[in-house]
Scaffold this active site. Structure first.
Site, PDB file in Angstrom:
ATOM      1  N   ARG A 125       0.816  -1.230   0.000  1.00  0.00           N
ATOM      2  CA  ARG A 125       0.000   0.000   0.000  1.00  0.00           C
ATOM      3  C   ARG A 125       0.844   1.273   0.000  1.00  0.00           C
ATOM      4  O   ARG A 125       0.392   2.339   0.389  1.00  0.00           O
ATOM      5  CB  ARG A 125      -0.976   0.031   1.176  1.00  0.00           C
ATOM      6  CG  ARG A 125      -1.985  -1.092   1.126  1.00  0.00           C
ATOM      7  CD  ARG A 125      -3.222  -0.750   1.936  1.00  0.00           C
ATOM      8  NE  ARG A 125      -4.152  -1.857   1.903  1.00  0.00           N
ATOM      9  CZ  ARG A 125      -4.149  -2.843   2.791  1.00  0.00           C
ATOM     10  NH1 ARG A 125      -3.292  -2.841   3.782  1.00  0.00           N
ATOM     11  NH2 ARG A 125      -5.014  -3.825   2.685  1.00  0.00           N
ATOM     12  N   LYS A 147       4.877  11.783 -10.897  1.00  0.00           N
ATOM     13  CA  LYS A 147       4.000  11.046 -11.824  1.00  0.00           C
ATOM     14  C   LYS A 147       4.630   9.676 -12.075  1.00  0.00           C
ATOM     15  O   LYS A 147       5.782   9.588 -12.489  1.00  0.00           O
ATOM     16  CB  LYS A 147       3.869  11.791 -13.154  1.00  0.00           C
ATOM     17  CG  LYS A 147       2.884  12.936 -13.097  1.00  0.00           C
ATOM     18  CD  LYS A 147       2.624  13.503 -14.475  1.00  0.00           C
ATOM     19  CE  LYS A 147       1.599  14.616 -14.425  1.00  0.00           C
ATOM     20  NZ  LYS A 147       1.440  15.278 -15.733  1.00  0.00           N
ATOM     21  N   GLU A 189      13.235  19.060 -23.583  1.00  0.00           N
ATOM     22  CA  GLU A 189      12.479  19.354 -22.353  1.00  0.00           C
ATOM     23  C   GLU A 189      13.133  20.502 -21.579  1.00  0.00           C
ATOM     24  O   GLU A 189      12.461  21.218 -20.839  1.00  0.00           O
ATOM     25  CB  GLU A 189      12.357  18.108 -21.465  1.00  0.00           C
ATOM     26  CG  GLU A 189      11.628  16.936 -22.113  1.00  0.00           C
ATOM     27  CD  GLU A 189      10.098  17.021 -22.024  1.00  0.00           C
ATOM     28  OE1 GLU A 189       9.562  18.002 -21.484  1.00  0.00           O
ATOM     29  OE2 GLU A 189       9.433  16.077 -22.530  1.00  0.00           O
ATOM     30  N   LYS A 234      10.553  23.229 -12.612  1.00  0.00           N
ATOM     31  CA  LYS A 234       9.536  22.190 -12.447  1.00  0.00           C
ATOM     32  C   LYS A 234       9.074  22.115 -10.987  1.00  0.00           C
ATOM     33  O   LYS A 234       7.873  21.962 -10.716  1.00  0.00           O
ATOM     34  CB  LYS A 234      10.055  20.828 -12.926  1.00  0.00           C
ATOM     35  CG  LYS A 234       8.989  19.755 -12.750  1.00  0.00           C
ATOM     36  CD  LYS A 234       9.013  18.639 -13.723  1.00  0.00           C
ATOM     37  CE  LYS A 234       7.785  17.752 -13.519  1.00  0.00           C
ATOM     38  NZ  LYS A 234       7.794  16.553 -14.319  1.00  0.00           N
ATOM     39  N   GLU A 244      -2.036  18.486 -10.999  1.00  0.00           N
ATOM     40  CA  GLU A 244      -2.406  19.017 -12.308  1.00  0.00           C
ATOM     41  C   GLU A 244      -3.872  19.434 -12.400  1.00  0.00           C
ATOM     42  O   GLU A 244      -4.582  19.062 -13.329  1.00  0.00           O
ATOM     43  CB  GLU A 244      -2.047  18.021 -13.425  1.00  0.00           C
ATOM     44  CG  GLU A 244      -1.914  18.715 -14.776  1.00  0.00           C
ATOM     45  CD  GLU A 244      -1.216  17.870 -15.839  1.00  0.00           C
ATOM     46  OE1 GLU A 244      -0.196  17.237 -15.541  1.00  0.00           O
ATOM     47  OE2 GLU A 244      -1.716  17.872 -16.961  1.00  0.00           O
ATOM     48  N   ARG A 248       0.049  23.053 -13.673  1.00  0.00           N
ATOM     49  CA  ARG A 248       0.996  21.983 -14.026  1.00  0.00           C
ATOM     50  C   ARG A 248       0.855  21.599 -15.500  1.00  0.00           C
ATOM     51  O   ARG A 248       1.792  21.115 -16.117  1.00  0.00           O
ATOM     52  CB  ARG A 248       0.816  20.765 -13.120  1.00  0.00           C
ATOM     53  CG  ARG A 248       1.857  19.683 -13.385  1.00  0.00           C
ATOM     54  CD  ARG A 248       1.970  18.643 -12.287  1.00  0.00           C
ATOM     55  NE  ARG A 248       2.961  17.638 -12.650  1.00  0.00           N
ATOM     56  CZ  ARG A 248       3.466  16.754 -11.820  1.00  0.00           C
ATOM     57  NH1 ARG A 248       3.091  16.739 -10.567  1.00  0.00           N
ATOM     58  NH2 ARG A 248       4.360  15.868 -12.238  1.00  0.00           N
ATOM     59  N   ASN A 252       3.030  20.664 -20.225  1.00  0.00           N
ATOM     60  CA  ASN A 252       2.597  19.918 -21.400  1.00  0.00           C
ATOM     61  C   ASN A 252       2.846  20.682 -22.700  1.00  0.00           C
ATOM     62  O   ASN A 252       2.458  20.220 -23.779  1.00  0.00           O
ATOM     63  CB  ASN A 252       1.104  19.643 -21.254  1.00  0.00           C
ATOM     64  CG  ASN A 252       0.810  18.183 -21.307  1.00  0.00           C
ATOM     65  OD1 ASN A 252       0.061  17.751 -22.166  1.00  0.00           O
ATOM     66  ND2 ASN A 252       1.414  17.404 -20.428  1.00  0.00           N
ATOM     67  N   HIS A 255       3.463  19.018 -26.035  1.00  0.00           N
ATOM     68  CA  HIS A 255       3.170  17.588 -25.879  1.00  0.00           C
ATOM     69  C   HIS A 255       1.895  17.145 -26.592  1.00  0.00           C
ATOM     70  O   HIS A 255       1.769  15.972 -26.935  1.00  0.00           O
ATOM     71  CB  HIS A 255       3.092  17.214 -24.400  1.00  0.00           C
ATOM     72  CG  HIS A 255       4.448  17.128 -23.737  1.00  0.00           C
ATOM     73  ND1 HIS A 255       5.285  18.214 -23.629  1.00  0.00           N
ATOM     74  CD2 HIS A 255       5.107  16.088 -23.166  1.00  0.00           C
ATOM     75  CE1 HIS A 255       6.394  17.844 -22.999  1.00  0.00           C
ATOM     76  NE2 HIS A 255       6.321  16.560 -22.711  1.00  0.00           N
ATOM     77  N   HIS A 259       2.780  14.154 -28.691  1.00  0.00           N
ATOM     78  CA  HIS A 259       2.227  12.811 -28.474  1.00  0.00           C
ATOM     79  C   HIS A 259       1.548  12.295 -29.738  1.00  0.00           C
ATOM     80  O   HIS A 259       1.630  11.105 -30.060  1.00  0.00           O
ATOM     81  CB  HIS A 259       1.233  12.802 -27.310  1.00  0.00           C
ATOM     82  CG  HIS A 259       1.898  12.871 -25.960  1.00  0.00           C
ATOM     83  ND1 HIS A 259       1.317  13.494 -24.877  1.00  0.00           N
ATOM     84  CD2 HIS A 259       3.089  12.410 -25.521  1.00  0.00           C
ATOM     85  CE1 HIS A 259       2.122  13.403 -23.824  1.00  0.00           C
ATOM     86  NE2 HIS A 259       3.213  12.747 -24.191  1.00  0.00           N
ATOM     87  N   HIS A 273      10.531  10.748 -28.051  1.00  0.00           N
ATOM     88  CA  HIS A 273       9.571  11.620 -27.353  1.00  0.00           C
ATOM     89  C   HIS A 273      10.008  13.096 -27.383  1.00  0.00           C
ATOM     90  O   HIS A 273       9.238  13.979 -27.756  1.00  0.00           O
ATOM     91  CB  HIS A 273       9.393  11.137 -25.907  1.00  0.00           C
ATOM     92  CG  HIS A 273       8.601  12.071 -25.057  1.00  0.00           C
ATOM     93  ND1 HIS A 273       7.235  12.206 -25.169  1.00  0.00           N
ATOM     94  CD2 HIS A 273       8.985  12.967 -24.088  1.00  0.00           C
ATOM     95  CE1 HIS A 273       6.813  13.123 -24.308  1.00  0.00           C
ATOM     96  NE2 HIS A 273       7.849  13.595 -23.647  1.00  0.00           N
TER      97      HIS A 273
HETATM   98  N1  GLY Z   1       5.939  15.749 -17.400  1.00  0.00           N
HETATM   99  C1  GLY Z   1       4.865  16.565 -17.046  1.00  0.00           C
HETATM  100  C2  GLY Z   1       4.569  16.597 -15.593  1.00  0.00           C
HETATM  101  O1  GLY Z   1       5.313  16.050 -14.809  1.00  0.00           O
HETATM  102  O2  GLY Z   1       3.585  17.159 -15.212  1.00  0.00           O
END
Ligand code: GLY
Length: 376
Positions: A125, A147, A189, A234, A244, A248, A252, A255, A259, A273
């Site tokens: 958990r 993430k 990035e 970041k 997000e 946040r 993107n 992206h 994507h 990517h």
């Molecule tokens: N890579 C985008 C984020 O971490 O929100």
């Protein structure tokens, strides 16, 4: 004499942690980790390629601080972010006797970080984990912000969790072993942070980007600056909007197009990517100009920089037959930011000032793609 490490705090209340950046940061892993451990034991999760380059050094860093360790070595590549590998990894962690209070170390690029983070989020958990990113993309983006995810046939990163690491070690000297194309893709990035919120940083990259990517020992201080600055950018965004709900999404930038380009090229070596993000940022700036939000010079200036460092900058830079605008739009409609069927994109007022635009008209995107070299 060793260079001092930069400490970038990620301020998330009870889930706060530090990112340590610098050459030889990995050497500090043991002493930094020790106070966090419930017992002097940790498991390293890595892949076959990274293990050859950096596993011995990681074990030494732990050993020097009296920390015993085990290593789990997974196959390299995006296919490892799967339910099958998650099952295998969690099974091995349990067999190694990993306890609720232990820490797992993710040593690798985004694939290892995302998979290990998700395994840590769910094992017993939720146990703690530490990120030791070994690619530029992972050092400036995926290792920071919590993430974690795996891929499923329906799409990338669709099964996952927000689970913050307890520590991130950004050792820029590890980047010397990357193949140049992979390093350049990660650099996209870095450029993103300049374009989305920091004109001065973008100007610094225009000045130093080509040198930064030359991988000599003398560029390590430049790389340390670029990684630290990116992580600070970041960390600020993640601290303000961890899950997000709003800003946040600025991360993107590039992206939504990127994507779609990755999907249309079959997630293959045709387009990495970061390369998709590079082209996508140019398209986002052109779309911003078309919608009257910024001048056409912005896209041109970005593309000039991308070309100067050897990154693809336009749809025409993608090898093979031209991509279809209609197909790209279908992929864009799968984007996670689509809400009530409407396309949301990150657009710009200028280089250094992005914003979230909800309900971007699909016909304007379609026309942009056609004039940018896509077929109907
Ligand atoms: N890579 C985008 C984020 O971490 O929100």
């Amino acid at each position: 004499m060793t260079d001092p490490l930069q400490r970038v705090p990620v301020d998330l209340g009870g889930r706060s942690y530090d990112i340590l950046v610098g050459p030889n940061a990995l050497g500090a892993l043991g002493e930094t980790l020790s106070p966090l451990l419930a017992r002097p034991f940790a498991v390293i999760v890595t892949d076959e390629n990274v293990a050859k380059c950096h596993l011995a050094k990681t074990k030494d860093a732990l050993g020097a601080a009296g920390i015993a360790c085990e290593a789990i070595i997974l196959p390299a590549g995006e296919a490892t972010k799967s339910f099958a590998q998650l099952e295998a990894l969690t099974g091995q962690l349990l067999e190694l006797g990993v306890e609720r209070d232990d820490i797992v170390i993710a040593l690798g690029g985004g694939v290892i970080g995302d998979l290990t983070g998700f395994a840590a989020a769910t094992l017993r958990r939720g146990i703690r984990f530490v990120q030791v990113p070994t690619s530029l993309l992972a050092q400036v983006d995926s290792s920071v912000g919590g993430k974690t995810a795996i891929n499923v046939p329906q799409g990338k990163n669709l099964i996952g969790a927000f689970h913050q690491p307890s520590l991130v070690i950004g050792d820029v000297s590890l980047l010397g072993t990357l193949v140049p194309r992979q390093l350049r893709a990660g650099y996209a990035e870095v450029v993103k942070y300049g374009v989305l919120g920091d004109l001065e940083f973008f100007e610094w990259l225009e000045e130093n980007g080509a040198a930064l990517l030359s991988q000599g020992q003398n560029v390590v201080p430049l790389m340390a600056y670029a990684v630290t600055h990116s992580c600070e950018a970041k960390a600020k965004i993640v601290a303000a909007d961890e899950r997000e709900g709003g800003m946040r999404a600025l991360l993107n930038l590039g992206h939504t197009f990127g994507h779609a380009l990755e999907a249309a090229t079959g997630y293959s070596d045709r387009l990495f990517h970061g390369e998709g993000v590079a082209i996508g940022m140019g398209l986002a700036l052109d779309l911003s100009a078309r919608l009257g939000h910024c001048s056409a010079d912005c896209g041109q200036r970005l593309r000039a920089h991308l070309k100067a460092v050897g990154l693809p900058a336009t749809l025409g830079d993608i090898e093979g037959s031209p991509l279809g605008a209609a197909e790209l739009l279908v992929h864009m409609r799968q984007d996670k930011k689509v809400a009530q069927g409407k396309l949301t994109l990150i657009l710009n007022h200028s280089i250094g000032e992005s914003f979230i635009e909800k309900d971007v008209p699909a016909d304007v995107i379609f026309e942009l793609l056609i004039t940018s070299g896509a077929t109907t």
